[in-house]
Design an enzyme around this catalytic site. Structure first.
Site, short mmCIF file in Angstrom:
data_model
loop_
_atom_site.label_atom_id
_atom_site.label_comp_id
_atom_site.label_asym_id
_atom_site.label_seq_id
_atom_site.Cartn_x
_atom_site.Cartn_y
_atom_site.Cartn_z
N ASP A 96 0.86 -1.18 0.00
CA ASP A 96 0.00 0.00 0.00
C ASP A 96 0.90 1.24 0.00
O ASP A 96 2.12 1.15 0.19
CB ASP A 96 -0.94 -0.01 1.20
CG ASP A 96 -2.28 0.63 0.88
OD1 ASP A 96 -2.30 1.59 0.08
OD2 ASP A 96 -3.30 0.20 1.43
N TRP A 97 0.31 2.39 -0.17
CA TRP A 97 1.06 3.59 -0.50
C TRP A 97 1.74 4.21 0.74
O TRP A 97 1.10 4.44 1.75
CB TRP A 97 0.14 4.60 -1.15
CG TRP A 97 0.05 4.54 -2.66
CD1 TRP A 97 0.02 5.60 -3.50
CD2 TRP A 97 -0.03 3.37 -3.50
NE1 TRP A 97 -0.06 5.17 -4.82
CE2 TRP A 97 -0.09 3.81 -4.83
CE3 TRP A 97 -0.03 2.01 -3.25
CZ2 TRP A 97 -0.15 2.92 -5.92
CZ3 TRP A 97 -0.09 1.11 -4.32
CH2 TRP A 97 -0.15 1.58 -5.64
#
Length: 603
Positions: free
Chosen positions: A314-315
């Site tokens: 995820d970011w």
């Protein structure tokens, strides 16, 4: 040894007649360490003014496309922001591909996107439809519950994505929404594992269908299913985008249940997986975020399930960034004490192939050069990442036709299908009878309507719009599920906290309902506490993303409500707080049960 120059470059990897595995190996053999490292980063990017490449995105601290592609060898990008003009987007995509083609190896760009076919506008999770056909949120697709419809939606979205060059969907989200307060629940298929599994599989089939015999290929969009191994069981319902929501807990012992939708996704060929930010607490696994978690990524996903596709974090796991109006630290939950270098190494050792929202290729080059991660390990991920580009046909033709994009995106048939789904997703949960014994809905033609939250010009097509409840035959009030205000703008895109409506909202609805029969429509991005309204409102409808016209079509009987609750609707916050976040249907005495929904008699 890898080649450092363009002299004697073997371009046979561009031959489409060769097997993909051969093309991958021929290209890999010629890649430098910096070129390999560039594949590992999926950075955010925005369309420049008038379709130009632009100078970067200062709101998210992102460098220019020229720096990212030519300077850092990046070629995976996550497109930010609503897309208003398909032809402009197509021209921009082509310029980006031209920039990539000018590099030594000419590795094409893969563009990805968060969902962009509904009403949400959250730069950290989804964008509103803008030029695309407009559908209900994923939760609304779950309310309809039809696998064929979900696959049809995904096929339409696939065609629209491909038309503008978007080839990786950062969805579906098959987490189970077992904690009613969780801000990301609206993008799930609800809290039932079987329904989520069926609909999630249909979603993947529609997106990954190709132009040739339906097989994955040049006409496909690769799906990145998230958030492995299930992002729903959040402590107090808080989201792990933020430090106060970093813990996932399993007091009901239901860790395995949350894996079921991922098993269904893998069974239909899901290509990519995204672990969530959260860290498991009180399980057999290391208490670190899932993107750092070798037991989860290698032990569960790679070894138990045999997954050989791409795993992307995820970011923002490695570095913190300025986002909109405030600095937000890296979501390095459980490993906050590690340096950026150590975090990157831990992710690679866990088994990930890409770093979402990062562009620190120089750091990875330094790690490889120093021998802290072997080049053989790097090559395992490079093969996966190159294979996906070859199978999507990007090496053979990465360009799109702006005219075709304009004709495809948001065309009349696609819009009509989305509007029909909006109407079908509306979920009627109460419909009391008036003094004459007739149910409030559907509304009779020609009534005087008092509306709130609906454009009066739209409402005028369904009755005579009046200025006060006292003048009306019926009132139609639209509300949004409540949430608590947090400290920063970015946090407030993630609706969290109490599900109870403020006292002034309850008082207002009650006051209107005391004057005139009142239809209440509630946008449920979370399952709001509707107990105060059940006796006051003449009818209550839940929506999961629907226009004012779609709502009024159903209220007036031009269309029939078809939705069924994709979750239990809790009766109180006390019941929510007492429930176990990993266990579905665990709130005591729910107001309405999963699957509840009324309709009108057949005419």
């Amino acid at each position: 040894m890898t080649s450092e120059t363009t002299t004697d470059l073997d371009t046979s990897y561009r031959d489409p007649a060769l097997p993909v595995a051969d093309r991958v190996e021929r290209l890999l053999a010629q890649m430098t360490v910096p070129e390999k490292a560039g594949l590992f980063f999926q950075c955010m990017i925005s369309i420049g003014p008038d379709g130009e490449l632009g100078d970067g995105n200062p709101a998210f601290s992102i460098p220019s496309p020229d720096e990212l592609v030519a300077g850092r060898h990046l070629n995976h990008f996550n497109l930010l922001g609503p897309l208003a003009d398909p032809a402009v987007a197509a021209r921009w995509q082509n310029k980006l591909q031209e920039l990539a083609a000018s590099t030594r190896l000419g590795i094409p760009v893969t563009l990805s996107t968060d969902p962009r076919h509904s009403f949400t506008d959250n730069p950290g999770a989804a964008f509103n439809a803008a030029a695309f056909s407009e559908w209900p949120e994923t939760m609304g697709l779950a309310a309809i519950g039809d696998e064929d419809l979900v696959e049809r939606f995904a096929d339409i979205a696939r065609q629209e994505y491909v038309a503008v060059g978007l080839r990786c969907a950062l969805h579906p989200q098959v987490d189970l929404a077992t904690e009613p307060r969780w801000a990301r629940g609206f993008a799930t298929f609800g809290e039932d594992a079987d329904l989520t599994s069926r609909l999630g599989a249909a979603y993947i089939r529609g997106f990954q269908r190709g132009d040739q015999d339906g097989a994955f290929g040049p006409g496909s969009v690769s799906t990145m299913t998230k958030h492995f191994p299930g992002g729903g069981p959040q402590q107090d319902g808080e989201d792990p985008h933020f430090a106060y929501g970093r813990e996932q807990i399993y007091p009901g012992g239901q860790f395995e249940l949350h894996l079921k939708p991922f098993e269904a996704a893998l069974a239909v060929g899901a290509r990519q997986m995204m672990p969530y930010y959260g860290m498991p607490v009180g399980t057999e696994f290391e208490e670190v975020g899932f993107g750092f978690n070798k037991g989860v990524i290698t032990g569960l996903l790679r070894e138990r399930y045999g997954f050989d596709g791409i795993v992307c974090t995820d970011w923002g796991l490695i570095t913190g960034h300025m986002i909109i109006d405030a600095f937000h630290p890296a979501r390095a939950w459980g490993v906050e004490h590690l340096s950026e270098r150590e975090r990157m190494i831990k992710c690679l050792e866990a088994g990930v192939d890409q770093f979402g929202g990062e562009y620190g290729a120089d750091l990875l080059v330094d790690i490889i050069t120093a021998g802290e991660v072997s080049e053989d390990r790097i090559d395992v991920s490079v093969r996966r990442l190159l294979r996906e580009k070859f199978e999507l046909g990007l090496f053979d033709d990465p360009y799109v036709d702006p005219d075709r994009a304009a004709a495809t995106v948001g065309n009349a048939d696609f819009r009509a299908a989305g509007e029909a789904a909006q109407r079908a997703s509306l979920t009627l949960i109460t419909n009391s009878a008036g003094a004459d014994g007739t149910p409030t809905l559907p509304l009779r033609p020609g009534l005087a309507l008092y509306v709130e939250g609906i454009d009066p010009d739209v409402a005028a097509a369904y009755g005579t719009v009046v200025g006060s409840p006292a003048e009306a035959d019926v009132a139609v009030l639209r509300l949004k599920a409540p949430y608590e205000t947090r400290a920063t703008a970015f946090e407030n895109f993630f609706h969290a906290g109490s599900l109870e409506f403020p006292a002034d909202v309850v008082a207002h609805v009650t006051e209107v309902a005391a004057q005139v029969p009142t239809v209440l429509d509630v946008f449920c991005d979370r399952p709001a506490i509707l107990t105060p309204f059940v006796d006051a409102a003449a009818a209550i409808v839940l929506d999961f993303g629907a226009s004012g016209a779609a709502l009024l079509d159903v209220l007036s009987g031009r269309a029939r409500p078809q939705g069924r609750l994709p979750f239990d609707l809790p009766s109180s916050m006390a019941a929510v707080v007492a429930s176990r976040p990993d266990v579905p249907f665990d709130t005591a005495d729910p107001l309405f049960r999963f699957g509840h929904g009324l309709s009108y008699p057949e005419s």
